[in-house]
Design an enzyme around this catalytic site. Structure first.
Site, mmCIF file in Angstrom:
data_model
loop_
_atom_site.group_PDB
_atom_site.id
_atom_site.type_symbol
_atom_site.label_atom_id
_atom_site.label_comp_id
_atom_site.label_asym_id
_atom_site.label_seq_id
_atom_site.Cartn_x
_atom_site.Cartn_y
_atom_site.Cartn_z
ATOM 1 C CG MET A 48 -2.141 -0.797 1.035
ATOM 2 S SD MET A 48 -3.539 0.012 1.782
ATOM 3 C CE MET A 48 -4.825 -1.120 1.303
ATOM 4 C CB CYS A 49 1.950 3.920 -0.854
ATOM 5 S SG CYS A 49 3.562 3.304 -0.283
ATOM 6 N N GLY A 50 -0.273 5.838 0.138
ATOM 7 C CA GLY A 50 -1.301 6.788 -0.287
ATOM 8 C C GLY A 50 -0.650 7.925 -1.037
ATOM 9 N NE ARG A 63 -3.963 3.652 -0.560
ATOM 10 C CZ ARG A 63 -4.491 2.621 -1.219
ATOM 11 N NH1 ARG A 63 -5.717 2.266 -0.990
ATOM 12 N NH2 ARG A 63 -3.772 1.970 -2.103
ATOM 13 C CB THR A 89 0.676 8.307 3.662
ATOM 14 O OG1 THR A 89 -0.247 7.592 2.833
ATOM 15 C CG2 THR A 89 0.115 9.691 3.983
#
Lengths: 231, 298
Positions: free
Chosen positions: B1-3, B32, B148
């Site tokens: 994940m990651c945002g 995330r 993020t």
């Protein structure tokens, strides 16, 4: 006697967990209707309902809205994130806007209506549910779909119905490309009847005769040693 | 994940609100990416001098002493705006001379970004803490790119956090993972392109910036990226005058765009956009796979 709908405002102290546990604990024979305010893209709204609730989601939902639904009628007055109605067993989930990737993934039963477009992998691994999309679907839709029906009133992206089993696709618009082992087939009376019923339940006015049918050629059902790994 | 989040304001009269609008977008993506966060902010107008973002890797930094040393070694105009381990340096001195001063006088300092508009902040920790630490809410400008991180392939350090930068006023954030960053790196290093980390996203950032220095426009560079960069990605790219967005052909990683007469907002998910003024009437769409979107401040 008028029943006051149960209201959950996700912007206040009632989070998704409160909503879902209430749904799980109030599965009486005649459950009241439920209104969800300020969903603001929250994940897992009305997941695992197990009674004929009427759930109105007033806004955009995040991932997995209506996931694992049984019996409930869930309406999202907005868009839905990834995995809307994934693994639905029965009931109806309706998305008034568009739905992101993997809508209706692995649904075993029930009806998913997406009034707008659905993104990629709509109905992936469908196991018996029905999906009606008012708009278009993205690539790899109905990938490895085993049972159930996918109705597409708009266009389909690439690799439609790749590695299909016994699910059937009806598509009105253009198909960018068919996936491996998917083929067009003529429609019979049973198909037209099924289409008319599904379109009526979805509330979408389209002429069944304008749809084409995509089904499995079943050439991948058995291992073919002569295929030289070229499919 | 990651945002990933990005915001481009269409009207200069909104520029004072950039940070205020962006912070809830960034913190909205905490689930995330809870381990690090970063933000690149582009000023409304370019500074004629050089603008550098500096970060002290370990321990406290004596910024006043650093500025005295810099002034002594490179006479001329320097201005420093510091907050903790981070500072923005504007200087009339040539970049190469500043760089060599940094190497000798302050070896623990990392150069996070360079250009005439960009200011870059990144650190480890919860996005809300990082936003408070560096005063993101007070930042102003025309557009910004934020991230993020939930690390999946390289260490959790400030240097491994996004955005990554290369060249001037160029930055990139990434949701996804690349499978051939080392191959890309082996191609670029012999051309004299230096890497700061072993992070996969840095390879994409340096590859695309290199293509643009070689004469490609952003579309041509990304188009070349489709064949050279293997993996899953939603990339959001910041340049001096705008934002570019692209998803891989399989659209494995999410993105949603909200556009009004006042702004273009990009995020991994709608929940980061729900607070924006006028979002209920915004045009909302998911970017198509393998399609390049580009917005500029006109």
């Amino acid at each position: 006697m008028s029943v006051v709908p149960m209201e959950f405002d996700l912007a206040r102290d009632q989070g998704v967990r409160a909503l879902n546990s209430w749904l799980h604990q109030n599965a009486g024979p005649r459950p009241p209707s439920v209104r969800v305010l300020n969903p603001d893209g929250a994940h897992n709204i009305a997941v695992g309902a197990n009674a004929p609730f009427d759930v109105e989601v007033r806004g955009h939902a995040g991932y997995y809205v209506g996931g694992m639904n049984q019996l409930a009628r869930i309406t999202v007055h907005g868009n839905a994130g990834t995995g809307a109605a994934e693994n639905m067993m029965s009931g109806e989930v309706r998305i008034k806007g568009f739905a992101s990737n993997g809508a209706g993934a692995s649904a075993h039963g029930g009806l998913l209506v997406i009034e707008g477009d659905a993104s990629l992998r709509c109905g992936i691994s469908l196991k018996g549910g029905d999906i009606v999309v008012g708009g278009s679907v993205g690539s790899f839709s109905a990938f490895m779909a085993q049972a159930g029906r996918l109705v597409i009133c708009g266009d389909a992206g690439d690799a439609l119905g790749d590695s299909l089993y016994e699910a059937v696709i009806y598509v009105k618009g253009k198909v960018a490309s068919l996936g491996a082992d998917a083929r067009f087939e003529p429609l019979g009376d049973a198909d037209f009847e099924a289409l008319a019923t599904l379109l009526e339940r979805a509330g979408l006015a389209h002429e069944p005769h304008l749809f084409r049918k995509v089904a499995s050629a079943r050439s991948l059902y058995h291992w073919n040693a002569d295929a030289n790994q070229e499919y | 994940m990651c945002g990933i989040v990005g915001l481009l304001l269409k009207k200069p009269e909104w520029d004072g609100r950039l940070g205020e609008l962006l912070v809830p977008m960034l913190t909205g993506m905490t689930e995330r990416g809870p381990d690090s966060a970063g933000l690149a902010v582009y000023a409304s107008a370019p500074v004629p001098k050089l603008k550098l973002s500096l970060f002290q890797l370990h321990g406290a930094m004596d910024w006043a002493g650093f500025l005295r040393g810099l002034t002594a070694s490179l006479p001329g105009e320097h201005a420093l705006q510091d907050s903790g381990r981070h500072a923005i340096l504007t200087t009339a001195a040539p970049l190469e001379k500043v760089k060599s001063h940094l190497e000798t006088a302050a070896p623990g300092l990392v150069l996070l970004s360079q250009g005439h508009r960009i200011a870059l902040y990144k650190d480890t920790g919860a996005p809300a803490d990082i936003a408070a630490r560096y005063g993101f809410r007070e930042l102003t400008g025309s557009h910004a790119v934020g991230h993020t991180r939930m690390a999946t392939e390289s260490a959790v350090t400030p240097a491994h956090a996004h955005p990554f930068t290369a060249g001037e006023d160029f930055c990139l954030v990434h949701n996804g993972s690349l499978s051939n960053p080392h191959e890309v790196r082996r191609k670029l290093e012999p051309l004299g392109i230096h890497f700061d980390t072993d992070n996969d996203t840095e390879a994409a950032c340096r590859f695309l910036e290199w293509r643009m220095r070689e004469g490609d426009d952003i579309e041509a560079a990304i188009e070349r990226g489709f064949t050279e960069l293997d993996g899953f990605f939603t990339f959001l790219i910041g340049t001096s005058n705008g934002l570019s967005l692209v998803r891989d052909p399989f659209a494995c990683k999410p993105a949603i765009v909200a556009e009004t007469d006042d702004y273009v907002a990009v995020s991994s998910e709608f929940r980061s956009l729900a607070h924006l003024p006028g979002v209920a009437k915004a045009t909302l769409f998911e970017p198509q796979p393998r399609t390049i979107y580009h917005w500029e401040r006109t």
